[in-house]
Write an enzyme that holds these catalytic residues in place. Structure first.
Site, PDB file in Angstrom:
ATOM      1  CG  LEU A 464      -1.655   1.301   1.518  1.00 39.71           C
ATOM      2  CD1 LEU A 464      -2.754   1.495   0.474  1.00 39.71           C
ATOM      3  CD2 LEU A 464      -2.264   1.305   2.916  1.00 39.71           C
ATOM      4  CD  GLU A 465       3.035   3.791  -4.397  1.00 36.18           C
ATOM      5  OE1 GLU A 465       4.161   4.229  -4.621  1.00 36.18           O
ATOM      6  OE2 GLU A 465       2.123   3.800  -5.242  1.00 36.18           O
ATOM      7  CB  VAL A 466       0.136   5.888   3.060  1.00 35.91           C
ATOM      8  CG1 VAL A 466      -0.491   7.073   3.775  1.00 35.91           C
ATOM      9  CG2 VAL A 466      -0.584   4.602   3.440  1.00 35.91           C
TER      10      VAL A 466
END
Ligand code: 3HC
Length: 696
Positions: A464-466
């Site tokens: 997941l890229e935040v």
């Protein structure tokens, strides 16, 4: 750690209740000091006449034993030293296996690697039927093999075929499955684990011997019990390993050899070979890289991507806007992993119904693979609901949108959600192309807006890229990271910049694949070469998998194909043909469309060089711009995001291994021949000049 501190025991009715609780550590692990401690404790138990049997437990709330202390492997300088380390562990467990008094273990929580090997050396195993109780020998994932007798004891207990399946696949099983396989003898509710284990120890003290039924029926018996069948098992396993690892990972083959050697020549010889092979593996570059990945991933579990992160908001209800493939994947994974209530919203009821059905498939799959019980399944299905309005969004602490990739549409959604959700709710966009600050411009509360970029298919992709925008509140960042983690993702916090990290470094790679196609390289060859380099799939297959969003910016040839409706796997046709979800051959018509014909093209070595270097160069440039916060985040992102070969440690580790000076030289030569897209980045030039690296 001082000897004597980790193991303590008390005597109850002739049974010594031993508790393993490594002081100051979140999990129990078997270090050199612990081995001494175990030895001393068992000697004392042997001498004490009042002790008739032993019941062994962990003192940690939710973990049993996480295995050998991996940190000790990092310091090992030679194969001989590593072999000694394994042999010491084996000797200790031989002592446990030959102990004069019966030992029962009560297992609750992770029982992995050396932890399971310890349990296997004991006479009776009781496990708690709790999701946290997981058993397995994951050593090959660290480029090692089970080196404390696991390659000998497990096949003897459950048969070669089942043991190889676990060991070679580094599989970790829940207690119920471990019971089915015959690894544990009894499965009980956590509340009675202690009593049942004690009772078993007592019974054994009185002469009772546990009976073990062979599992798996006639086929397993035929395959495991006669030399011919066994040879077939090993031949098949070897073929599967080679197909899966492409010869890049030595550990599974070595584990196979250790198991086979032991079954053929007896446990003594088997242990000797197992320790030798463990020694050889422990000092390989592959194992070093995989161990680094373990520690980097572990460190990321605690890292919220900002200094002094505020506590995350506890999310109990999630709103998802957009019931398409991504939205449904997010909804299903959130329910399955995080156990939250999910409300799915789309414009019309048919879309919502389709989305809910797709979300439920995530749960169906978990049920089928026995990751959840039928009871949990029913409960979780009931937590999924949806509608064509924002009803139910008022109580959501987090809303994730996965609507069409269009700025105006997304801005409209922010405004609608702000009208329907509570003031404190965070709003996350799952965009892969639109800058988060642009979406936030439409918000009344831009500090609540953030990016959460999941990868497709959401249930399976681990990254997941935040993406915080300039005004995003720190608590919203912690909340997004924490929730991503609850969804089972490894989260990296990246800068709000085109393509973020993953698509940023993939784009020039895909683009180069387009140039190579135009230069006459065949599609299959291009893919095969990168698989040979260590990627799970090549760039063209990847393009078919990811579809339009990344592809938008890649070379003209690719664009032509995509324009013709060849959107990839999801459309049933891309560069390859797909039917029933299975990949077929290359669709020859694609060459016509992109106006090129395969004619050999550049040499394979140059193909690989161009694809890899263009990616490393972009990765370096992006690091220079602060797109990722550390090389660690960048490497873990690339490995988990699109399968950059783990044994190479990630693009930045790989760049370090090649050396900036060499990279700059090769890039300059490529730039002379093919143009400015290969011009070395300032970061690499600077490193070459100063002799520095990404990792010190
Ligand atoms: N060795 C050293 N440190 C370990 C460890 C191990 N085997 N297992 C966990 N740790 C450390 C982590 O690095 C972390 O340290 P930190 O707090 O200083 O950062 C801490 O323990 C807590 O770990 P997690 O944050 O990962 O805790 P979780 O609760 O999320 O997960 C776990 C727990 C499932 C046990 C997970 O840590 C894990 O999978 N550990 C590794 C298991 C493994 O690979 N075991 C095999 C080891 S090799 C072996 O046994 C060889 C033998 O055959 C000879």
């Amino acid at each position: 750690m001082a000897s004597g501190a980790a193991l303590t025991w008390t005597l109850t009715d002739g049974v010594a209740v031993v508790t393993f609780d490594l002081p100051g550590e979140p999990v129990n692990k078997i270090s050199r000091a612990v081995k001494q401690d175990v030895l001393a404790t068992f000697e004392a138990l042997e001498r004490d006449r009042a002790v008739e049997a032993v019941a062994f437990f962990s003192g940690k709330p939710d973990s049993f034993i996480a295995g050998a202390d991996i940190a000790e492997f990092v310091e090992i300088a030679s194969a001989a030293e590593a072999e000694r380390l394994a042999a010491d562990g084996q000797a200790l467990l031989e002592r446990v296996a030959a102990f004069s008094k019966p030992i029962a273990v009560g297992i609750h929580g992770a029982c992995l690697g050396g932890g399971l090997e310890f349990a296997l050396a004991c006479r009776y195993r009781v496990a708690s039927d709790h999701p946290k109780t997981q058993l397995g020998l994951p050593e090959v994932q660290l480029g090692l093999l089970p080196g404390a007798g696991g390659c000998q004891r497990l096949p003897r207990l459950i048969g070669a075929r089942a043991a190889l399946d676990l060991i070679l696949g580094a599989k970790v099983e829940r207690a119920a499955q471990a019971f089915r396989l015959g690894i544990v003898d009894e499965l009980v509710h956590p509340a009675i684990l202690k009593d049942i284990t004690l009772a078993a120890a007592k019974r054994m003290a009185r002469g009772w011997r546990p009976q073990r039924r062979r599992r798996g029926g006639l086929l397993a018996w035929l395959l495991d019990r006669n030399p011919l069948g066994r040879r077939l098992v090993f031949r098949t396993a070897r073929r599967q390993v080679l197909a899966k690892t492409g010869g890049n990972y030595p550990a599974p083959l070595a584990a196979l050899e250790a198991v086979e050697h032991g079954l053929r020549h007896g446990i003594r010889e088997g242990l000797k070979r197992e320790a030798q092979l463990f020694g050889q593996l422990a000092v390989t570059d592959v194992s070093r890289k995989l161990v680094q990945i373990f520690f980097a991933t572990t460190a990321l579990k605690k890292d919220f991507g900002i200094p002094s992160p505020p506590p995350p908001v506890a999310v109990s209800r999630l709103g998802v806007v957009g019931a398409g493939f991504m939205g449904a994947g997010i909804a299903g994974t959130a329910v399955a992993q995080a156990g939250v209530d999910v409300r799915l919203k789309d414009a019309g009821l048919p879309q919502v119904a389709k989305g809910l059905a797709a979300a439920r498939e995530v749960l169906d799959d978990r049920l089928k693979r026995r990751r959840i019980s039928p009871y949990e399944y029913t409960r979780l299905v009931a937590q999924l609901s949806g509608g064509e309005s924002y009803a139910g969004f008022g109580r959501a602490e987090l809303v994730i949108e996965a609507v069409f990739e269009d700025l105006a549409v997304k801005q409209a959604v922010v405004r609608e959600v702000e009208g329907a959700a509570s003031e404190r709710a965070a709003f996350a966009s799952n965009t892969s192309t639109i800058p988060i600050h642009r979406i936030a411009e439409a918000a009344r509360r831009p500090e609540q807006v953030i990016g959460m970029h999941f990868f497709s298919p959401v249930a399976r992709m681990p990254l997941l890229e935040v993406i915080p925008a300039a005004r995003t509140a720190p608590a919203v960042i912690s909340t997004a990271v924490a929730f991503g983690r609850r969804m089972g993702k490894t989260a990296i916090v990246v800068k709000d910049s085109p393509g973020f990290w993953i698509n940023r470094i993939l784009t020039p790679y895909m683009n180069e694949a387009g140039h190579l196609l135009a230069a006459g390289v065949a599609i299959e060859e291009l893919d095969q070469l990168m698989v040979h380099f260590g990627f799970p799939v090549g760039p063209i297959t990847l393009l078919d998998e990811v579809g339009m969003d990344v592809a938008e910016k890649v070379a003209g040839v690719m664009h032509a194909a995509l324009k013709a409706g060849r959107l990839g796997r999801k459309a049933g046709k891309g560069f390859y043909r797909y039917s029933g979800g299975k990949k077929g051959g290359v669709d020859a018509a694609v060459y016509e469309l992109i106006g090129t014909q395969p004619n050999g093209g550049p040499r394979p070595a140059e193909v690989i060089q161009r694809l890899v270097l263009v990616m490393l160069n972009e990765a370096a440039r992006a690091v220079g711009e602060g797109i990722v916060r550390s090389p660690r985040d960048g490497d873990i992102g690339a490995i988990f995001g699109f399968g950059f070969p783990p044994f190479r440690g990630g693009p930045l580790r790989h760049a370090d291994d090649l050396g900036a000076a060499r990279l700059v030289g090769e890039l300059e030569r490529l730039a002379e021949r093919y143009g400015a897209r290969f011009a070395p980045s300032d970061v690499l030039r600077d490193q070459a000049r100063r002799g520095t690296k990404f990792y010190s």
